[in-house]
Design a protein around this motif. Structure first.
Motif, PDB file in Angstrom:
ATOM      1  N   THR A  34     -22.409 -51.679  36.579  1.00  0.00           N
ATOM      2  CA  THR A  34     -23.840 -51.506  36.332  1.00  0.00           C
ATOM      3  C   THR A  34     -24.293 -50.091  36.674  1.00  0.00           C
ATOM      4  OG1 THR A  34     -24.348 -52.427  38.505  1.00  0.00           O
ATOM      5  CG2 THR A  34     -24.429 -53.924  36.627  1.00  0.00           C
ATOM      6  N   ARG A  35     -23.663 -49.472  37.658  1.00  0.00           N
ATOM      7  CA  ARG A  35     -23.999 -48.081  37.986  1.00  0.00           C
ATOM      8  C   ARG A  35     -23.665 -47.136  36.838  1.00  0.00           C
ATOM      9  NH1 ARG A  35     -21.192 -48.084  43.410  1.00  0.00           N
ATOM     10  NH2 ARG A  35     -22.682 -49.243  44.658  1.00  0.00           N
ATOM     11  N   LEU A  36     -22.641 -47.440  36.117  1.00  0.00           N
ATOM     12  CA  LEU A  36     -22.242 -46.585  35.002  1.00  0.00           C
ATOM     13  C   LEU A  36     -23.172 -46.749  33.806  1.00  0.00           C
ATOM     14  CD1 LEU A  36     -20.075 -44.569  34.151  1.00  0.00           C
ATOM     15  CD2 LEU A  36     -18.812 -46.473  33.194  1.00  0.00           C
ATOM     16  N   ILE A  78     -21.391 -37.123  21.734  1.00  0.00           N
ATOM     17  CA  ILE A  78     -20.025 -37.560  21.450  1.00  0.00           C
ATOM     18  C   ILE A  78     -19.272 -37.885  22.744  1.00  0.00           C
ATOM     19  CG2 ILE A  78     -17.771 -36.773  20.613  1.00  0.00           C
ATOM     20  CD1 ILE A  78     -19.234 -35.326  18.388  1.00  0.00           C
ATOM     21  N   THR A  79     -19.411 -37.039  23.755  1.00  0.00           N
ATOM     22  CA  THR A  79     -18.588 -37.213  24.955  1.00  0.00           C
ATOM     23  C   THR A  79     -19.099 -38.252  25.938  1.00  0.00           C
ATOM     24  OG1 THR A  79     -19.709 -35.369  26.051  1.00  0.00           O
ATOM     25  CG2 THR A  79     -17.672 -34.878  24.854  1.00  0.00           C
ATOM     26  N   ALA A  80     -20.403 -38.472  26.029  1.00  0.00           N
ATOM     27  CA  ALA A  80     -20.933 -39.426  27.015  1.00  0.00           C
ATOM     28  C   ALA A  80     -20.427 -40.853  26.777  1.00  0.00           C
ATOM     29  CB  ALA A  80     -22.454 -39.369  27.057  1.00  0.00           C
ATOM     30  N   PRO A  81     -20.507 -41.402  25.575  1.00  0.00           N
ATOM     31  CA  PRO A  81     -19.980 -42.761  25.381  1.00  0.00           C
ATOM     32  C   PRO A  81     -18.466 -42.853  25.555  1.00  0.00           C
ATOM     33  CG  PRO A  81     -21.407 -42.136  23.553  1.00  0.00           C
ATOM     34  CD  PRO A  81     -21.181 -40.917  24.380  1.00  0.00           C
ATOM     35  N   ILE A  82     -17.749 -41.823  25.136  1.00  0.00           N
ATOM     36  CA  ILE A  82     -16.293 -41.841  25.280  1.00  0.00           C
ATOM     37  C   ILE A  82     -15.904 -41.814  26.753  1.00  0.00           C
ATOM     38  CG2 ILE A  82     -14.187 -40.507  24.843  1.00  0.00           C
ATOM     39  CD1 ILE A  82     -15.502 -39.660  22.181  1.00  0.00           C
ATOM     40  N   THR A  83     -16.586 -40.988  27.529  1.00  0.00           N
ATOM     41  CA  THR A  83     -16.316 -40.914  28.966  1.00  0.00           C
ATOM     42  C   THR A  83     -16.627 -42.242  29.646  1.00  0.00           C
ATOM     43  OG1 THR A  83     -16.856 -38.572  28.922  1.00  0.00           O
ATOM     44  CG2 THR A  83     -16.832 -39.642  31.072  1.00  0.00           C
ATOM     45  N   ALA A  84     -17.753 -42.844  29.304  1.00  0.00           N
ATOM     46  CA  ALA A  84     -18.116 -44.139  29.898  1.00  0.00           C
ATOM     47  C   ALA A  84     -17.075 -45.197  29.537  1.00  0.00           C
ATOM     48  CB  ALA A  84     -19.498 -44.556  29.419  1.00  0.00           C
ATOM     49  N   HIS A  85     -16.619 -45.197  28.304  1.00  0.00           N
ATOM     50  CA  HIS A  85     -15.606 -46.168  27.883  1.00  0.00           C
ATOM     51  C   HIS A  85     -14.303 -45.976  28.662  1.00  0.00           C
ATOM     52  CE1 HIS A  85     -13.440 -48.874  25.269  1.00  0.00           C
ATOM     53  NE2 HIS A  85     -12.516 -47.935  25.082  1.00  0.00           N
ATOM     54  N   MET A  86     -13.900 -44.730  28.837  1.00  0.00           N
ATOM     55  CA  MET A  86     -12.660 -44.466  29.579  1.00  0.00           C
ATOM     56  C   MET A  86     -12.791 -44.873  31.049  1.00  0.00           C
ATOM     57  SD  MET A  86     -11.535 -40.887  27.787  1.00  0.00           S
ATOM     58  CE  MET A  86     -10.191 -40.595  28.903  1.00  0.00           C
ATOM     59  N   LEU A  92     -11.381 -51.572  34.806  1.00  0.00           N
ATOM     60  CA  LEU A  92     -10.781 -52.860  34.467  1.00  0.00           C
ATOM     61  C   LEU A  92      -9.290 -52.879  34.784  1.00  0.00           C
ATOM     62  CD1 LEU A  92     -12.560 -53.634  31.076  1.00  0.00           C
ATOM     63  CD2 LEU A  92     -12.866 -54.823  33.256  1.00  0.00           C
ATOM     64  N   HIS A  93      -8.613 -51.774  34.541  1.00  0.00           N
ATOM     65  CA  HIS A  93      -7.192 -51.681  34.854  1.00  0.00           C
ATOM     66  C   HIS A  93      -6.945 -51.819  36.356  1.00  0.00           C
ATOM     67  CE1 HIS A  93      -3.026 -50.517  34.424  1.00  0.00           C
ATOM     68  NE2 HIS A  93      -3.202 -49.596  35.353  1.00  0.00           N
ATOM     69  N   HIS A  94      -7.818 -51.217  37.149  1.00  0.00           N
ATOM     70  CA  HIS A  94      -7.693 -51.296  38.609  1.00  0.00           C
ATOM     71  C   HIS A  94      -8.347 -52.549  39.178  1.00  0.00           C
ATOM     72  CE1 HIS A  94      -5.750 -47.477  39.380  1.00  0.00           C
ATOM     73  NE2 HIS A  94      -6.551 -46.925  38.476  1.00  0.00           N
TER      74      HIS A  94
END
Length: 113
Positions: A34-36, A78-86, A92-94
């Motif tokens: 939620t912070r992100l 372009i970069t803000a959504p990609i960064t949030a997704h990464m 999720l991986h951690h």
């Protein structure tokens, strides 16, 4: 005051408020997920408004063709959504835990489906 200066003032204030809201969301929300969400949405809108105000000022008031603001806006959107997704994928991986206030609603929804 001309109409261009009024638009610049409105966009600057709106952009500043969106950036402030995104910053407050980063501090106040309970968990990473939620912070992100708050800063990526609100700050993108806020910085977009500020860049648009800058574009209007330099192209409308100063009469100087300045395309740097368009490149900044393009890079930002372009970069803000990609960064949030990464960042979300890494979380999720951690297997980062969610706050109880958000995980209960999510768990109940998953069980009902």
């Amino acid at each position: 005051m001309s109409w261009i200066e009024s638009c610049i003032a409105i966009l600057s204030v709106a952009g500043s408020l969106f950036v402030l809201l995104g910053s407050l969301a980063l501090v106040k929300l309970p968990d990473f997920y939620t912070r992100l969400h708050g800063p990526t949405k609100a700050t993108t809108l806020g910085l977009g408004s500020l860049v648009l105000a800058s574009l209007l000022y330099f192209n409308g008031v100063e009469q100087v063709l300045s395309l740097q603001q368009l490149l900044i806006a393009l890079f930002l959107f372009i970069t803000a959504p990609i960064t949030a997704h990464m960042l979300i994928k890494a979380a999720l991986h951690h297997q980062l835990k969610t706050a109880k206030s958000t995980s209960g609603k999510t768990q109940a929804k998953l069980e009902s489906d």
